[in-house]
Motif scaffolding. Structure first.
Motif, PDB file in Angstrom:
ATOM      1  N   PHE A  25      37.185  19.078 -50.566  1.00 18.31           N
ATOM      2  CA  PHE A  25      36.477  18.335 -51.621  1.00 18.31           C
ATOM      3  C   PHE A  25      36.183  16.902 -51.188  1.00 18.31           C
ATOM      4  CE2 PHE A  25      38.030  21.870 -54.248  1.00 18.31           C
ATOM      5  CZ  PHE A  25      36.852  22.192 -54.898  1.00 18.31           C
ATOM      6  N   ALA A  26      37.061  16.297 -50.386  1.00 17.37           N
ATOM      7  CA  ALA A  26      36.777  14.932 -49.903  1.00 17.37           C
ATOM      8  C   ALA A  26      35.502  14.941 -49.065  1.00 17.37           C
ATOM      9  CB  ALA A  26      37.956  14.412 -49.091  1.00 17.37           C
ATOM     10  N   LYS A  27      35.342  15.996 -48.241  1.00 14.33           N
ATOM     11  CA  LYS A  27      34.122  16.093 -47.416  1.00 14.33           C
ATOM     12  C   LYS A  27      32.916  16.422 -48.274  1.00 14.33           C
ATOM     13  CE  LYS A  27      36.138  17.465 -43.027  1.00 14.33           C
ATOM     14  NZ  LYS A  27      37.240  18.422 -43.004  1.00 14.33           N
ATOM     15  N   GLU A  28      33.061  17.381 -49.182  1.00 17.91           N
ATOM     16  CA  GLU A  28      31.912  17.861 -49.962  1.00 17.91           C
ATOM     17  C   GLU A  28      31.416  16.860 -50.994  1.00 17.91           C
ATOM     18  OE1 GLU A  28      33.039  22.607 -49.927  1.00 17.91           O
ATOM     19  OE2 GLU A  28      32.844  21.603 -51.847  1.00 17.91           O
ATOM     20  N   ARG A  29      32.360  16.166 -51.647  1.00 18.32           N
ATOM     21  CA  ARG A  29      31.896  15.327 -52.754  1.00 18.32           C
ATOM     22  C   ARG A  29      32.504  13.933 -52.792  1.00 18.32           C
ATOM     23  NH1 ARG A  29      35.298  16.063 -57.288  1.00 18.32           N
ATOM     24  NH2 ARG A  29      33.616  15.219 -58.528  1.00 18.32           N
ATOM     25  N   GLY A  30      33.279  13.601 -51.761  1.00 16.18           N
ATOM     26  CA  GLY A  30      33.765  12.221 -51.637  1.00 16.18           C
ATOM     27  C   GLY A  30      34.921  11.884 -52.551  1.00 16.18           C
ATOM     28  N   SER A  31      35.388  12.858 -53.317  1.00 16.40           N
ATOM     29  CA  SER A  31      36.591  12.643 -54.130  1.00 16.40           C
ATOM     30  C   SER A  31      37.276  13.988 -54.354  1.00 16.40           C
ATOM     31  CB  SER A  31      36.260  11.975 -55.472  1.00 16.40           C
ATOM     32  OG  SER A  31      35.409  12.796 -56.222  1.00 16.40           O
ATOM     33  N   PHE A  32      38.530  13.914 -54.748  1.00 17.94           N
ATOM     34  CA  PHE A  32      39.323  15.132 -54.978  1.00 17.94           C
ATOM     35  C   PHE A  32      40.050  14.932 -56.299  1.00 17.94           C
ATOM     36  CE2 PHE A  32      43.308  17.642 -53.632  1.00 17.94           C
ATOM     37  CZ  PHE A  32      42.752  18.859 -54.012  1.00 17.94           C
ATOM     38  N   THR A  33      39.669  15.706 -57.294  1.00 20.40           N
ATOM     39  CA  THR A  33      40.264  15.543 -58.622  1.00 20.40           C
ATOM     40  C   THR A  33      41.373  16.571 -58.810  1.00 20.40           C
ATOM     41  OG1 THR A  33      38.469  16.886 -59.576  1.00 20.40           O
ATOM     42  CG2 THR A  33      38.221  14.487 -59.653  1.00 20.40           C
ATOM     43  N   LYS A  66      40.956   9.419 -51.572  1.00 19.68           N
ATOM     44  CA  LYS A  66      39.969  10.237 -52.299  1.00 19.68           C
ATOM     45  C   LYS A  66      40.578  10.896 -53.543  1.00 19.68           C
ATOM     46  CE  LYS A  66      36.520   9.843 -49.298  1.00 19.68           C
ATOM     47  NZ  LYS A  66      37.077   8.875 -48.357  1.00 19.68           N
ATOM     48  N   TRP A  67      41.875  10.837 -53.687  1.00 21.42           N
ATOM     49  CA  TRP A  67      42.537  11.543 -54.792  1.00 21.42           C
ATOM     50  C   TRP A  67      42.368  10.814 -56.121  1.00 21.42           C
ATOM     51  CZ3 TRP A  67      47.200  15.124 -54.645  1.00 21.42           C
ATOM     52  CH2 TRP A  67      47.163  15.952 -53.523  1.00 21.42           C
ATOM     53  N   HIS A  68      42.138  11.603 -57.148  1.00 21.95           N
ATOM     54  CA  HIS A  68      42.164  11.128 -58.542  1.00 21.95           C
ATOM     55  C   HIS A  68      43.101  12.071 -59.285  1.00 21.95           C
ATOM     56  CE1 HIS A  68      38.746   8.263 -58.378  1.00 21.95           C
ATOM     57  NE2 HIS A  68      38.456   8.993 -57.308  1.00 21.95           N
ATOM     58  N   VAL A  69      44.123  11.524 -59.914  1.00 23.62           N
ATOM     59  CA  VAL A  69      45.192  12.364 -60.476  1.00 23.62           C
ATOM     60  C   VAL A  69      45.255  12.240 -61.999  1.00 23.62           C
ATOM     61  CG1 VAL A  69      47.681  12.815 -60.469  1.00 23.62           C
ATOM     62  CG2 VAL A  69      46.542  12.086 -58.358  1.00 23.62           C
ATOM     63  N   CYS A  70      45.208  13.387 -62.656  1.00 21.02           N
ATOM     64  CA  CYS A  70      45.382  13.465 -64.121  1.00 21.02           C
ATOM     65  C   CYS A  70      46.543  14.404 -64.438  1.00 21.02           C
ATOM     66  CB  CYS A  70      44.110  14.014 -64.778  1.00 21.02           C
ATOM     67  SG  CYS A  70      42.700  12.905 -64.673  1.00 21.02           S
ATOM     68  N   TRP A  71      46.933  14.431 -65.707  1.00 19.71           N
ATOM     69  CA  TRP A  71      48.012  15.320 -66.157  1.00 19.71           C
ATOM     70  C   TRP A  71      47.453  16.382 -67.092  1.00 19.71           C
ATOM     71  CZ3 TRP A  71      49.080  10.782 -64.072  1.00 19.71           C
ATOM     72  CH2 TRP A  71      50.228  10.692 -63.290  1.00 19.71           C
ATOM     73  N   ILE A  77      34.693  13.126 -61.862  1.00 19.12           N
ATOM     74  CA  ILE A  77      35.018  14.518 -62.201  1.00 19.12           C
ATOM     75  C   ILE A  77      33.695  15.266 -62.388  1.00 19.12           C
ATOM     76  CG2 ILE A  77      36.131  16.062 -63.869  1.00 19.12           C
ATOM     77  CD1 ILE A  77      37.920  13.724 -64.731  1.00 19.12           C
ATOM     78  N   ASN A  78      33.604  16.457 -61.800  1.00 18.85           N
ATOM     79  CA  ASN A  78      32.430  17.310 -62.018  1.00 18.85           C
ATOM     80  C   ASN A  78      32.387  17.820 -63.449  1.00 18.85           C
ATOM     81  OD1 ASN A  78      31.136  17.275 -59.563  1.00 18.85           O
ATOM     82  ND2 ASN A  78      32.256  19.034 -58.753  1.00 18.85           N
ATOM     83  N   LYS A  79      31.210  18.269 -63.866  1.00 25.71           N
ATOM     84  CA  LYS A  79      31.078  18.928 -65.171  1.00 25.71           C
ATOM     85  C   LYS A  79      30.657  20.365 -64.901  1.00 25.71           C
ATOM     86  CE  LYS A  79      28.928  18.029 -69.630  1.00 25.71           C
ATOM     87  NZ  LYS A  79      28.189  17.022 -70.380  1.00 25.71           N
ATOM     88  N   SER A  80      31.263  21.307 -65.599  1.00 28.18           N
ATOM     89  CA  SER A  80      30.911  22.711 -65.406  1.00 28.18           C
ATOM     90  C   SER A  80      29.526  22.992 -65.982  1.00 28.18           C
ATOM     91  CB  SER A  80      31.937  23.605 -66.097  1.00 28.18           C
ATOM     92  OG  SER A  80      31.423  24.923 -66.199  1.00 28.18           O
ATOM     93  N   SER A  81      28.673  23.589 -65.164  1.00 26.15           N
ATOM     94  CA  SER A  81      27.347  23.963 -65.664  1.00 26.15           C
ATOM     95  C   SER A  81      27.458  25.202 -66.543  1.00 26.15           C
ATOM     96  CB  SER A  81      26.398  24.234 -64.499  1.00 26.15           C
ATOM     97  OG  SER A  81      26.959  25.228 -63.679  1.00 26.15           O
ATOM     98  N   VAL A  82      28.578  25.880 -66.465  1.00 30.46           N
ATOM     99  CA  VAL A  82      28.802  27.092 -67.272  1.00 30.46           C
ATOM    100  C   VAL A  82      29.304  26.715 -68.665  1.00 30.46           C
ATOM    101  CG1 VAL A  82      30.082  29.269 -67.421  1.00 30.46           C
ATOM    102  CG2 VAL A  82      29.390  28.377 -65.186  1.00 30.46           C
ATOM    103  N   SER A  83      30.354  25.880 -68.718  1.00 30.19           N
ATOM    104  CA  SER A  83      31.020  25.618 -70.001  1.00 30.19           C
ATOM    105  C   SER A  83      30.672  24.268 -70.612  1.00 30.19           C
ATOM    106  CB  SER A  83      32.549  25.677 -69.810  1.00 30.19           C
ATOM    107  OG  SER A  83      32.977  24.579 -69.005  1.00 30.19           O
ATOM    108  N   GLY A  84      30.205  23.331 -69.775  1.00 30.60           N
ATOM    109  CA  GLY A  84      29.974  21.963 -70.258  1.00 30.60           C
ATOM    110  C   GLY A  84      31.245  21.125 -70.322  1.00 30.60           C
ATOM    111  N   PHE A  85      32.361  21.712 -69.960  1.00 28.15           N
ATOM    112  CA  PHE A  85      33.641  20.990 -69.947  1.00 28.15           C
ATOM    113  C   PHE A  85      33.876  20.413 -68.540  1.00 28.15           C
ATOM    114  CE2 PHE A  85      34.177  23.560 -73.730  1.00 28.15           C
ATOM    115  CZ  PHE A  85      34.957  22.763 -74.564  1.00 28.15           C
TER     116      PHE A  85
END
Ligand SMILES: O=C1O[C@H](COP(=O)(O)O)[C@@H](O)[C@H](O)[C@H]1O
Length: 261
Positions: free
Chosen positions: A41-49, A77-82, A144-152
Motif C-alpha cells: 500500500f505504501a507503493k500503491e497509494r503512498g499511505s497505509f491505513t 506511511k502508517w496511519h493507525v486507527c482503533w 483513507i480510501n472510500k469504498s466504491s461499493v459501500s460508500g464507507f
C-alpha cells in the motif's frame, strides 16, 4: 482439521484460514503478512491505513517491533486507527490506546500525527461522533480510501481480535448495534464486558476493508471458531460470523483455537 501449519482457502481466495502450531509462529507470520501489505500500500497509494483492536491482538504484533521489520517497514506511511476503544483516559489500564502504545506504537517511528486516538474528554456518544468526524476528514483528504461499493471508508488492513463470546470490536452477541448500517462509528454504554462505555466501528466500515486479519488464540475460543468456520453460514450466531470484507479475510489461529475444527 490437523493443527500443524494448515492453510485452507475458499473458492474465491477471499477467505483464508491458517493454523499455527504455536502462538509464536502465528506472531512471526502475522508480522510478515502486515509488513508485506505495508510495502504494497505504501507503493500503491503512498499511505497505509491500519486499524487495530485491543485485547490479546496487541501482544501478537510483537514481532513487528523486532528485526527485520522494525527497520525495513516505512513507518512514516502508517496511519493507525482503533476498531474500538474504551471510553476511559488514555493512561487508564483499560485503554486500548495505552495497550497499543505500550506494546507497539511507542517502539516504532510512526509520526504521532498519524495515530488517531479518541478524545477521552468526551462522553461515549461524543467520542464516537468526534471519531467519525476524524475519519470523514481522513477520507476527504485521501488518507483513507472510500469504498466504491459501500460508500464507507475502506481501510487497507484491519488487525482484529475476537472475544470468547464471539464479539469483535465492541460489537457483542445479540446487541442492537450489530444492525447499525448508517453510522461509521457508534457508541455503547452497556457493554457486557467492562468497561461499559465504548466506541466501535460498525460492520459496514469493518466489512469495507481491503484486508482483515482475524487473530484468535486459546482453547477458550475454540467453540466459537468451530461454529464460525464449520457450521452453516445462514445463521449468524456470533458477531465474528458477520465479518465479511470486500477484500480478503485471513484467520490466524493457534492450534488451541483450532482444536475443534
Ligand atoms: O474488549 C475487547 O475485547 C476484544 C477481544 O479481546 P481478547 O483479549 O479476548 O483478544 C478486543 O478485540 C477488543 O478490541 C477489546 O475492546
Amino acid at each position: 482439521m490437523a493443527s500443524s501449519g494448515i492453510t485452507t482457502v475458499d473458492q474465491n481466495n477471499r477467505k483464508v484460514v491458517e493454523v499455527f502450531v504455536t502462538e509464536e509462529e502465528l506472531a512471526v507470520s502475522l508480522a510478515k503478512y502486515t509488513a508485506d501489505l505495508s510495502d504494497k500500500f505504501a507503493k500503491e497509494r503512498g499511505s497505509f491505513t491500519v486499524v487495530v483492536s485491543g485485547g490479546s491482538l496487541i501482544k501478537s504484533l510483537r514481532k513487528l517491533v523486532e528485526a527485520p521489520y522494525v527497520d525495513s517497514i516505512d513507518w512514516s506511511k502508517w496511519h493507525v486507527c482503533w476498531v474500538d476503544e474504551r471510553v476511559v483516559p488514555k493512561d487508564h489500564p483499560d485503554s486500548n490506546y495505552k495497550l497499543a502504545f505500550d506494546g507497539f506504537l511507542s517502539k516504532v517511528p510512526i509520526p504521532s500525527g498519524n495515530v488517531y486516538a479518541i478524545n477521552d474528554a468526551l462522553s461515549a456518544e461524543g467520542a464516537a461522533d468526534d471519531y467519525e468526524t476524524c475519519l470523514k476528514h481522513l477520507v476527504h483528504t485521501g488518507v483513507i480510501n472510500k469504498s466504491s461499493v459501500s460508500g464507507f471508508p475502506k481501510f487497507d488492513l484491519m488487525l482484529v481480535g475476537m472475544g470468547p463470546d464471539g464479539h469483535v470490536a465492541s460489537l457483542f452477541p445479540g446487541h442492537p448495534l450489530l444492525k447499525e448500517n448508517q453510522k461509521w462509528v457508534t457508541h455503547i454504554t452497556d457493554s457486557p464486558k467492562p468497561p461499559p462505555g465504548r466506541i466501535t466501528f460498525t460492520f459496514p466500515v469493518i466489512n469495507s476493508s481491503s484486508y482483515i486479519a482475524l487473530v484468535v488464540c486459546g482453547a477458550g475460543k475454540a467453540s466459537v471458531v468451530q461454529t464460525a468456520l464449520r457450521k452453516s453460514q445462514n445463521s449468524d450466531v456470533f458477531p465474528v460470523q458477520m465479518v465479511s470484507p470486500e477484500g480478503e479475510l485471513k484467520w490466524f489461529l493457534d492450534k488451541d483455537a483450532a482444536s475443534k475444527l
